[in-house]
Design a protein around this motif. Structure first.
Motif, PDB file in Angstrom:
ATOM      1  N   ALA A 172       0.744  -0.830  -0.058  1.00 25.71           N
ATOM      2  CA  ALA A 172      -0.318   0.240   0.000  1.00 25.71           C
ATOM      3  C   ALA A 172       1.310   1.487  -0.053  1.00 25.71           C
ATOM      4  CB  ALA A 172      -1.188   0.442   1.575  1.00 25.71           C
ATOM      5  N   VAL A 173       0.531   2.362  -0.555  1.00 26.87           N
ATOM      6  CA  VAL A 173       0.814   3.717  -0.899  1.00 26.87           C
ATOM      7  C   VAL A 173       0.620   4.821  -0.061  1.00 26.87           C
ATOM      8  CG1 VAL A 173       2.332   5.141  -2.204  1.00 26.87           C
ATOM      9  CG2 VAL A 173       2.446   2.772  -2.825  1.00 26.87           C
ATOM     10  N   LEU A 174       0.970   5.072   1.078  1.00 29.99           N
ATOM     11  CA  LEU A 174       0.389   6.524   1.162  1.00 29.99           C
ATOM     12  C   LEU A 174       0.990   8.104   0.850  1.00 29.99           C
ATOM     13  CD1 LEU A 174      -1.477   8.542   4.204  1.00 29.99           C
ATOM     14  CD2 LEU A 174      -0.239   7.607   5.578  1.00 29.99           C
ATOM     15  N   VAL A 175       0.307   8.605   0.822  1.00 26.93           N
ATOM     16  CA  VAL A 175       0.961  10.221   0.230  1.00 26.93           C
ATOM     17  C   VAL A 175       0.424  11.083   1.632  1.00 26.93           C
ATOM     18  CG1 VAL A 175       1.128  12.111  -1.483  1.00 26.93           C
ATOM     19  CG2 VAL A 175       0.934   9.575  -2.176  1.00 26.93           C
ATOM     20  N   SER A 176       1.204  11.284   1.738  1.00 31.17           N
ATOM     21  CA  SER A 176       1.041  12.283   2.906  1.00 31.17           C
ATOM     22  C   SER A 176       1.569  14.147   2.507  1.00 31.17           C
ATOM     23  CB  SER A 176       1.744  11.945   4.267  1.00 31.17           C
ATOM     24  OG  SER A 176       1.540  12.633   5.542  1.00 31.17           O
ATOM     25  N   ASP A 177       1.061  14.545   2.230  1.00 30.48           N
ATOM     26  CA  ASP A 177       0.998  15.970   0.824  1.00 30.48           C
ATOM     27  C   ASP A 177       1.233  16.894   2.089  1.00 30.48           C
ATOM     28  OD1 ASP A 177       1.497  17.650  -0.853  1.00 30.48           O
ATOM     29  OD2 ASP A 177      -0.095  17.788  -1.528  1.00 30.48           O
ATOM     30  N   TYR A 178       2.312  17.739   2.532  1.00 31.61           N
ATOM     31  CA  TYR A 178       1.685  18.730   3.347  1.00 31.61           C
ATOM     32  C   TYR A 178       2.805  20.282   2.600  1.00 31.61           C
ATOM     33  CZ  TYR A 178       0.941  16.871   7.530  1.00 31.61           C
ATOM     34  OH  TYR A 178       0.599  16.204   8.463  1.00 31.61           O
ATOM     35  N   GLY A 179       2.450  20.045   0.600  1.00 27.40           N
ATOM     36  CA  GLY A 179       2.786  21.314   0.085  1.00 27.40           C
ATOM     37  C   GLY A 179       4.064  21.853  -0.050  1.00 27.40           C
ATOM     38  N   ARG A 180       5.472  20.901   0.480  1.00 29.99           N
ATOM     39  CA  ARG A 180       5.934  21.149   0.277  1.00 29.99           C
ATOM     40  C   ARG A 180       6.853  20.623  -1.133  1.00 29.99           C
ATOM     41  NH1 ARG A 180       7.488  24.189   4.804  1.00 29.99           N
ATOM     42  NH2 ARG A 180       6.044  24.593   6.158  1.00 29.99           N
ATOM     43  N   GLY A 181       5.928  20.114  -1.942  1.00 27.24           N
ATOM     44  CA  GLY A 181       6.922  19.576  -3.569  1.00 27.24           C
ATOM     45  C   GLY A 181       7.194  18.317  -3.598  1.00 27.24           C
ATOM     46  N   VAL A 182       7.476  16.769  -2.524  1.00 27.43           N
ATOM     47  CA  VAL A 182       7.500  16.026  -2.809  1.00 27.43           C
ATOM     48  C   VAL A 182       6.551  15.116  -3.999  1.00 27.43           C
ATOM     49  CG1 VAL A 182       7.512  13.253  -1.888  1.00 27.43           C
ATOM     50  CG2 VAL A 182       9.048  15.324  -0.967  1.00 27.43           C
ATOM     51  N   ALA A 183       5.052  15.455  -3.183  1.00 29.78           N
ATOM     52  CA  ALA A 183       4.005  15.021  -3.982  1.00 29.78           C
ATOM     53  C   ALA A 183       3.618  15.550  -5.117  1.00 29.78           C
ATOM     54  CB  ALA A 183       2.356  14.948  -3.509  1.00 29.78           C
ATOM     55  N   GLY A 184       4.936  16.392  -5.883  1.00 33.58           N
ATOM     56  CA  GLY A 184       4.389  16.475  -7.195  1.00 33.58           C
ATOM     57  C   GLY A 184       5.778  16.580  -8.742  1.00 33.58           C
ATOM     58  N   GLN A 185       6.518  15.817  -7.794  1.00 33.85           N
ATOM     59  CA  GLN A 185       7.719  15.193  -7.805  1.00 33.85           C
ATOM     60  C   GLN A 185       7.802  14.383  -9.126  1.00 33.85           C
ATOM     61  OE1 GLN A 185       9.897  13.082  -9.358  1.00 33.85           O
ATOM     62  NE2 GLN A 185      11.076  14.376  -9.997  1.00 33.85           N
ATOM     63  N   PRO A 186       7.820  14.935 -10.565  1.00 31.45           N
ATOM     64  CA  PRO A 186       7.092  14.390 -11.758  1.00 31.45           C
ATOM     65  C   PRO A 186       7.476  12.428 -11.334  1.00 31.45           C
ATOM     66  CG  PRO A 186       8.508  16.066 -12.408  1.00 31.45           C
ATOM     67  CD  PRO A 186       8.443  15.956 -10.513  1.00 31.45           C
ATOM     68  N   ALA A 187       9.156  12.002 -11.266  1.00 25.68           N
ATOM     69  CA  ALA A 187       8.695  10.949 -11.373  1.00 25.68           C
ATOM     70  C   ALA A 187       8.417  10.380 -10.838  1.00 25.68           C
ATOM     71  CB  ALA A 187      10.651  10.565 -11.195  1.00 25.68           C
ATOM     72  N   LEU A 188       8.014  10.377  -9.505  1.00 27.30           N
ATOM     73  CA  LEU A 188       7.349  10.025  -8.816  1.00 27.30           C
ATOM     74  C   LEU A 188       5.820   9.756  -8.660  1.00 27.30           C
ATOM     75  CD1 LEU A 188       9.099  11.120  -4.592  1.00 27.30           C
ATOM     76  CD2 LEU A 188       9.099   8.958  -5.973  1.00 27.30           C
ATOM     77  N   ARG A 189       5.294  10.923  -9.560  1.00 26.56           N
ATOM     78  CA  ARG A 189       3.433  10.964  -9.405  1.00 26.56           C
ATOM     79  C   ARG A 189       3.841   9.915 -11.191  1.00 26.56           C
ATOM     80  NH1 ARG A 189       0.505  14.525  -7.888  1.00 26.56           N
ATOM     81  NH2 ARG A 189      -0.376  14.425  -9.502  1.00 26.56           N
ATOM     82  N   ALA A 190       4.588   9.765 -11.673  1.00 27.31           N
ATOM     83  CA  ALA A 190       4.469   8.552 -12.619  1.00 27.31           C
ATOM     84  C   ALA A 190       4.158   7.460 -11.707  1.00 27.31           C
ATOM     85  CB  ALA A 190       5.682   8.928 -13.864  1.00 27.31           C
ATOM     86  N   ALA A 191       5.537   7.512 -11.377  1.00 27.43           N
ATOM     87  CA  ALA A 191       5.637   5.592  -9.979  1.00 27.43           C
ATOM     88  C   ALA A 191       3.888   6.027 -10.264  1.00 27.43           C
ATOM     89  CB  ALA A 191       7.163   5.724  -9.868  1.00 27.43           C
ATOM     90  N   LEU A 192       3.494   6.117  -9.001  1.00 27.10           N
ATOM     91  CA  LEU A 192       2.132   6.235  -7.981  1.00 27.10           C
ATOM     92  C   LEU A 192       1.371   5.801  -8.597  1.00 27.10           C
ATOM     93  CD1 LEU A 192       2.557   9.097  -5.678  1.00 27.10           C
ATOM     94  CD2 LEU A 192       2.190   6.989  -4.708  1.00 27.10           C
ATOM     95  N   ALA A 193       1.040   6.691 -10.458  1.00 31.14           N
ATOM     96  CA  ALA A 193      -0.076   6.119 -11.066  1.00 31.14           C
ATOM     97  C   ALA A 193       0.382   4.616 -11.414  1.00 31.14           C
ATOM     98  CB  ALA A 193       0.347   7.407 -12.126  1.00 31.14           C
ATOM     99  N   ALA A 194       0.958   4.577 -11.836  1.00 33.89           N
ATOM    100  CA  ALA A 194       1.656   3.186 -12.490  1.00 33.89           C
ATOM    101  C   ALA A 194       1.663   1.648 -10.927  1.00 33.89           C
ATOM    102  CB  ALA A 194       2.965   2.639 -13.156  1.00 33.89           C
TER     103      ALA A 194
END
Length: 515
Positions: free
Chosen positions: A135-157
């Motif tokens: 399971a994956v938990l994305v804990s976004d505090y608005g400081r950039g990690v959740a918007g990292q393009p390579a991470l977002r692609a991996a999360l979508a996949a």
């Protein structure tokens, strides 16, 4: 669970400062807080990861850490809680959230620090661990990690269930997440309100709007002490109330909710079952005293904010791990290492690190250090503290206190900085330093010299670092020195003083050097 629970997001350093208020400031009508104690803990995504680890889960945290004392402190706290950190580079200062409290009530919150640029790229190892997650938990505090393009692609996949805990300043959830968990105020910021609408109607309409916008499977809006409202594709929401009163400190309740939901989904629960479990967990957490009682981080005396050093070089037993100043001047301690990292990385250089007890520094140590320094543009030596050495080698060690050992190492021309750590392994300090190359001595005569077998090798792979082994200088060891000294024998190999040393490094994998 088939794989770890992976938490992705921004980590902050939280500090609660407790004190007493008995008077007003004479030059301004504000209360004066006399500080009595303080406690540091990971905040943001780090707090969610600690909550998950406390439930016995195998937890990986993908987060950004800065090259400063706050980043070092976070690494140590996360390691102590059993969280494996896969760090990204964070330009700027570690964000800190400081709460000033008296009699259990918050008087003032002071925020400082923050990124000055985007987080660094994730390594291949980070992408692999995301692909293997239960399971994956994305804990976004608005400081950039959740918007990292390579991470977002991996999360979508990923095929694992994804829980997205959003922030109004952060990016939209990636399409297809199983569950999003905004609170009421976040829903009101993300979806326009309708005047005169009831509380439940606002939460339901906002949840359905976010579900369609993000193409999420479900959205659960947390309602504080009243539980949560869950919206699926159907028109009728599910309200999950709390079992009883949940009055108390709510700091971290949203992280506890999201972590509990993620763990339930990792075990195969339905989304509705996961939300019910999360409401129960968060309610019990608040009722039991909140963050002050839920975490394994003890209070510390505030009279020693840095690691103090006695007249003989012994450290004071009080104070936090990795104090910001150490004996030996500007080349020892967190501040010295942080400045060195900024300088070398800013010039595109290669950071090399090694570690050990270095008790009774001898020619074998020097040979390893000289060989290590040749592999990059700086050498950072991580030294076990006195408590760590005693735990590893027994109560009679070390012979020299950590202050003296740090001074001796810092005096060597091949050493650029020294850092003392308390843990039995250097995992926490490595997660903060993120060296390009980690060097250890290998005993090739006995067949022990494979870098892949070192426990640090797995840690280095988290950010794409490499493990290197150099040969031991035969016949030199601290244990032999102690034994020979006790017996009154000569100290050199074969009874002779050690002569000149030549060491060739055997490298398992090396990045191209940048000079």
């Amino acid at each position: 669970m088939r794989g770890p629970v992976v938490v992705v997001g921004d980590t902050l350093l939280d500090r609660d400062v407790e004190g007493m208020v008995n008077r007003l400031c004479p030059d301004s009508p504000v209360p004066v807080l006399d500080e009595t104690s303080a406690v540091d803990r990971p905040g943001g995504a780090g707090l969610a990861a600690v909550f998950a680890a406390a439930q016995g889960a195998d937890v990986v945290l993908v987060t950004a850490l800065a090259d400063d004392a706050g980043g070092a402190r976070l690494s140590a706290l996360l390691a102590a809680a059993g969280v494996r950190v896969y760090p990204l580079a964070l330009p700027g200062a570690t964000p800190e959230k400081i709460r000033l409290r008296a009699r259990g009530r918050v008087l003032l919150r002071h925020d400082r620090g923050g990124a000055s640029g985007d987080p660094g790229q994730p390594s291949d190892e980070v992408l692999r661990v995301l692909a293997a997650a239960s399971a994956v938990l994305v804990s976004d505090y608005g400081r950039g990690v959740a918007g990292q393009p390579a991470l977002r692609a991996a999360l979508a996949a990923t095929r694992a269930p994804v829980v997205w805990d959003p922030h109004p300043r952060g990016p939209a959830a990636v399409p297809g997440v199983h569950l999003a968990t905004p609170n009421e105020s976040e829903v009101r910021e993300l979806v326009p309100t309708v005047p005169g609408e009831s509380r439940l109607a606002t939460a339901s309409r906002g949840a359905q709007g976010l579900r369609r916008r993000w193409r999420a499977g479900a959205v659960a809006v947390t309602l504080g002490g009243d539980g949560a409202l869950l919206c699926h594709a159907g028109s009728t929401p599910l309200v999950v109330p709390t079992a009883g009163s949940a009055e108390g400190d709510t700091c971290g309740a949203g992280d506890r909710f999201a972590a509990a939901a993620s763990l339930a989904l990792a075990e195969g629960a339905l989304v509705s079952e996961a939300v019910q479990a999360a409401v129960a967990e968060a309610s019990a957490y608040v009722a039991d005293g909140g963050v002050a009682t839920a975490l394994p981080f003890p209070e510390r005396a505030v009279a020693f904010p840095e690691r103090a050093v006695g007249a003989r070089g012994e450290p004071s037993p009080r104070g936090p791990r990795w104090g910001t100043s150490q004996p030996g001047g500007e080349r020892v301690g967190v501040a010295a290492v942080a400045a060195l990292l900024a300088e070398v990385r800013g010039a595109g250089g290669t950071v090399v690190a090694t570690g050990g007890c270095f008790d009774l520094l001898h020619a074998g140590h020097v040979a390893t250090l000289q060989a290590a320094r040749q592999l990059g543009d700086c050498l950072i030596v991580c030294v076990n503290s006195d408590a760590s050495v005693a735990g590893l080698k027994g109560p009679q060690r070390p012979v020299l206190p950590e202050g003296d050992r740090a001074r001796l190492l810092a005096a060597l021309s091949c050493v650029d900085a020294v850092l003392v750590f308390d843990e039995p392994t250097p995992e926490a300090v490595l997660s903060w330093v993120r060296p390009d190359v980690w060097v250890k001595g290998g005993d090739y005569a006995s067949g022990v010299g494979d870098a892949a077998t070192l426990p640090e090798a797995e840690v280095l792979r988290r950010w794409g670092g490499n493990t290197v082994v150099v040969p031991y200088l035969d016949g030199r060891s601290t244990s032999d020195l102690i034994a020979r000294s006790a017996a009154g024998q000569a100290v050199g190999a074969d009874g002779e003083p050690p002569g000149p040393v030549g060491v060739t490094a055997e490298v398992t994998s090396m990045p191209e050097r940048t000079r």
